[in-house]
Design an enzyme around this catalytic site. Structure first.
Site, PDB file in Angstrom:
ATOM      1  N   ASP A  98      -0.277  10.006   6.439  1.00  0.00           N
ATOM      2  CA  ASP A  98       0.155   9.561   5.115  1.00  0.00           C
ATOM      3  C   ASP A  98       1.632   9.192   5.194  1.00  0.00           C
ATOM      4  O   ASP A  98       2.452  10.011   5.621  1.00  0.00           O
ATOM      5  CB  ASP A  98      -0.052  10.679   4.088  1.00  0.00           C
ATOM      6  CG  ASP A  98      -0.704  10.181   2.816  1.00  0.00           C
ATOM      7  OD1 ASP A  98      -0.220   9.178   2.279  1.00  0.00           O
ATOM      8  OD2 ASP A  98      -1.693  10.788   2.366  1.00  0.00           O
ATOM      9  N   ASP A 194       1.360   5.762   0.717  1.00  0.00           N
ATOM     10  CA  ASP A 194       1.370   6.278  -0.643  1.00  0.00           C
ATOM     11  C   ASP A 194       2.159   5.351  -1.576  1.00  0.00           C
ATOM     12  O   ASP A 194       3.292   4.968  -1.256  1.00  0.00           O
ATOM     13  CB  ASP A 194       1.988   7.676  -0.640  1.00  0.00           C
ATOM     14  CG  ASP A 194       1.947   8.343  -1.992  1.00  0.00           C
ATOM     15  OD1 ASP A 194       0.834   8.619  -2.479  1.00  0.00           O
ATOM     16  OD2 ASP A 194       3.028   8.598  -2.549  1.00  0.00           O
ATOM     17  N   GLU A 249      -1.776   2.201  -0.896  1.00  0.00           N
ATOM     18  CA  GLU A 249      -2.233   2.601  -2.221  1.00  0.00           C
ATOM     19  C   GLU A 249      -1.710   1.560  -3.213  1.00  0.00           C
ATOM     20  O   GLU A 249      -0.508   1.436  -3.400  1.00  0.00           O
ATOM     21  CB  GLU A 249      -1.723   3.995  -2.568  1.00  0.00           C
ATOM     22  CG  GLU A 249      -2.253   4.519  -3.896  1.00  0.00           C
ATOM     23  CD  GLU A 249      -1.729   5.899  -4.236  1.00  0.00           C
ATOM     24  OE1 GLU A 249      -2.383   6.585  -5.042  1.00  0.00           O
ATOM     25  OE2 GLU A 249      -0.670   6.290  -3.709  1.00  0.00           O
ATOM     26  N   HIS A 323      -8.078  12.768  -2.810  1.00  0.00           N
ATOM     27  CA  HIS A 323      -7.349  13.939  -3.290  1.00  0.00           C
ATOM     28  C   HIS A 323      -6.800  13.768  -4.703  1.00  0.00           C
ATOM     29  O   HIS A 323      -6.326  14.738  -5.298  1.00  0.00           O
ATOM     30  CB  HIS A 323      -6.190  14.238  -2.340  1.00  0.00           C
ATOM     31  CG  HIS A 323      -5.190  13.126  -2.284  1.00  0.00           C
ATOM     32  ND1 HIS A 323      -5.471  11.904  -1.704  1.00  0.00           N
ATOM     33  CD2 HIS A 323      -3.925  13.038  -2.750  1.00  0.00           C
ATOM     34  CE1 HIS A 323      -4.420  11.123  -1.811  1.00  0.00           C
ATOM     35  NE2 HIS A 323      -3.464  11.777  -2.445  1.00  0.00           N
ATOM     36  N   ASP A 324      -6.845  12.540  -5.237  1.00  0.00           N
ATOM     37  CA  ASP A 324      -6.340  12.270  -6.585  1.00  0.00           C
ATOM     38  C   ASP A 324      -7.465  12.058  -7.599  1.00  0.00           C
ATOM     39  O   ASP A 324      -7.191  11.726  -8.758  1.00  0.00           O
ATOM     40  CB  ASP A 324      -5.454  11.020  -6.585  1.00  0.00           C
ATOM     41  CG  ASP A 324      -4.073  11.280  -6.009  1.00  0.00           C
ATOM     42  OD1 ASP A 324      -3.620  12.435  -6.066  1.00  0.00           O
ATOM     43  OD2 ASP A 324      -3.454  10.326  -5.499  1.00  0.00           O
TER      44      ASP A 324
END
Length: 540
Positions: A98, A194, A249, A323-324
């Site tokens: 990440d 991210d 993202e 994870h979100d």
């Protein structure tokens, strides 16, 4: 279409804090991942995406990084990471990290120096203003925090402990490319980036349209004026040096934006995580909490737009969880009985996994993990959930209603410990966050033994796509576009054609297919589509 390993593989996302606790302190770690790499290999995935494991004070579960070249103490050491990477590669698994560079932690040495005065070599590495505008932060409150030592405000698009980097500063950009190359030289296989589409801000910093107390900054921070310039530079200075998977993202990214990001001619990224399908009819906080009705035709048209829009030019990401997000079977499926839970989890897997794009599986999705019932706000760990709870109470919601809505929406639903057996098996001590309430039957050990389990179905699904160029590179065509319960599409490459048929309801439907059924979540196949029945038919 050009063949690429990252198009043909399956990505398995691991949230390190919750995968496996090797040292028994209640927190997952790198040695725990290394110990269980064979599980990922047996599933059929070929790429692992690790959520952040860098050194961090952990205000936002590792997305606030204080040292990009060190490992978080909770997770182990750099030697542990090196051992993980070596074993993964020995098993034929690739590792992507990440990359979190829209912001750092306020405990990063860059920010400590930048915040100390207006006269130092890191002074403008962050975004400082004498006067703040009305922007709100994604985690609630103002996006600006006052710093006494400078007598100025700094921008934080998320938590106040996550100050935004100033990408207008070339020294900042060069420092980012240098740290990317550090990990590339270690041998990693790429990055998930991210909120990367937020790194370029409108430098006039205008007020945003009011959304409650604060202004909406998305128009001025998403897909900003220099974003493509920055990503092309990143590609030149780092990405092009390695054979990497790069996925950004893409907050607010439309199809046309994503084409610019992912068209190989533009030399930016491989793919973008789009959000339109995830945001469709999603309960969310916009002045008031709302729960829109999910209508399948509208949902299908979003997929159609992205599949057709990127075909032959860009490349899609295929995902239902991360994870979100909450657990997909709780959001889209039916968990009222064990049979409907199992059938709907399998149907959802077929629905999304066989479109054109790289498929992502979030740990526990392959088991059919459901949303977790948190009984009090004290059981939550996510900063966003705690902020949302406070907002709801301030607006007159009862504690009971606030908790009910959090149980529908909280990111903590996907962050509970991975269940290895009916007792949990994640740790020998108290886990950092509670287990899901259904682990007595949703766990690896039980599902491995059950030929009809969701886990074993995912293995078949992954193998089917892996061995078919048509299901990887073939064109997509949506069928039955207006049907309110059937999701039907074809994949075609040359003379070969597959038909994917999914009944996303409890209703019985007639739907005749011709050809060989190569995968189904029912033991037999008829022209009747039963409740949550999914089948893949090879027509030619």
């Amino acid at each position: 279409m050009e063949r690429k390993w990252w198009k043909e593989g399956c990505v398995y996302q691991i949230y390190p804090r919750s995968f496996y606790d090797f040292n028994g302190d209640g927190i997952g770690d790198l040695k725990g991942i290394t110990k269980n790499l064979e599980y990922v290999k047996e599933l059929g995935a070929s790429i692992i995406w690790l959520n952040p494991c860098y050194k961090s004070p952990n205000d936002d579960n590792g997305y606030d990084i204080s040292d990009y070249r060190a490992i978080m103490d909770d997770f182990g050491t750099m030697e542990d990471f090196d051992a993980l990477l070596e074993k993964a590669h020995s098993l034929g698994l690739k590792i992507i990290m990440d990359l979190v560079v829209n912001h750092t932690s306020d405990e990063h040495e860059w920010f400590i120096k930048s915040s100390s005065s207006k006269d130092n070599d890191k002074s403008d590495w962050y975004i400082w203003k004498d006067q703040k505008n009305n922007w709100g932060a994604c985690f609630g409150g103002s996006a600006w925090e006052y710093c006494e030592s400078r007598g100025q405000y700094y921008l934080h698009s998320f938590s106040k402990k996550q100050p935004d980097l100033n990408w207008e500063n070339k020294d900042v950009r060069d420092a980012v490319y240098d740290l990317m190359n550090y990990w590339g030289d270690k041998g990693i296989d790429g990055f998930r980036m991210d909120v990367i589409t937020m790194i370029s801000k409108d430098q006039s910093f205008p007020d945003g349209e009011l959304n409650g107390e604060y202004g909406d900054s998305s128009k001025y921070t998403n897909n900003g004026p220099r974003i493509h310039e920055f990503l092309k530079e990143m590609n030149e200075k780092s990405i092009s040096h390695y054979d990497w998977l790069t996925v950004g993202e893409g907050a607010g990214a439309r199809v046309e934006d994503t084409l610019s990001y992912t068209d190989p001619k533009n030399k930016e990224l491989n793919m973008i995580f789009s959000f339109e399908h995830m945001n469709y009819a999603k309960p969310q906080c916009e002045n008031n909490w709302k729960e829109d009705k999910f209508l399948l035709p509208g949902y299908k048209r979003i997929y159609k737009k992205w599949q057709e829009g990127l075909d032959q030019r860009g490349w899609n990401t295929l995902y239902l969880e991360n994870h979100d997000q909450v657990r997909s079977v709780s959001r889209y499926g039916n968990t009222t009985t064990k049979e409907l839970w199992k059938k709907s989890a399998k149907a959802l897997a077929v629905m999304y996994y066989l479109m054109q794009g790289t498929p992502y599986i979030y740990m526990g999705q392959e088991l059919g993990l459901t949303n977790t019932c948190f009984n009090s706000i004290d059981e939550y760990r996510d900063i966003a959930a705690k902020n949302d709870y406070s907002v709801m109470l301030s607006r007159g919601f009862s504690k009971e209603d606030a908790l009910r809505l959090l149980n529908l929406t909280s990111r903590d639903n996907s962050r509970t410990p991975f269940p290895w057996n009916e007792n949990g098996g994640f740790t020998t001590s108290k886990p950092w966050i509670k287990y899901n309430q259904d682990i007595s039957f949703i766990n690896v050990e039980s599902e491995k033994k059950d030929p009809d389990s969701i886990l074993n179905f995912y293995k078949k699904l992954i193998a089917l796509r892996k061995n078919s160029d048509t299901l990887i590179y073939g064109s997509f065509k949506l069928l039955e576009e207006d049907d309110e319960s059937l999701f039907v599409y074809s994949r075609t490459l040359g003379d070969e054609k597959y038909l994917v048929v999914v009944n996303m309801s409890e209703d019985i439907r007639q739907y005749k297919t011709e050809g060989k059924v190569v995968l189904s979540n029912y033991d037999d196949s008829t022209d009747v589509l039963r409740s949550w029945e999914a089948k893949v038919v090879k027509e030619k």
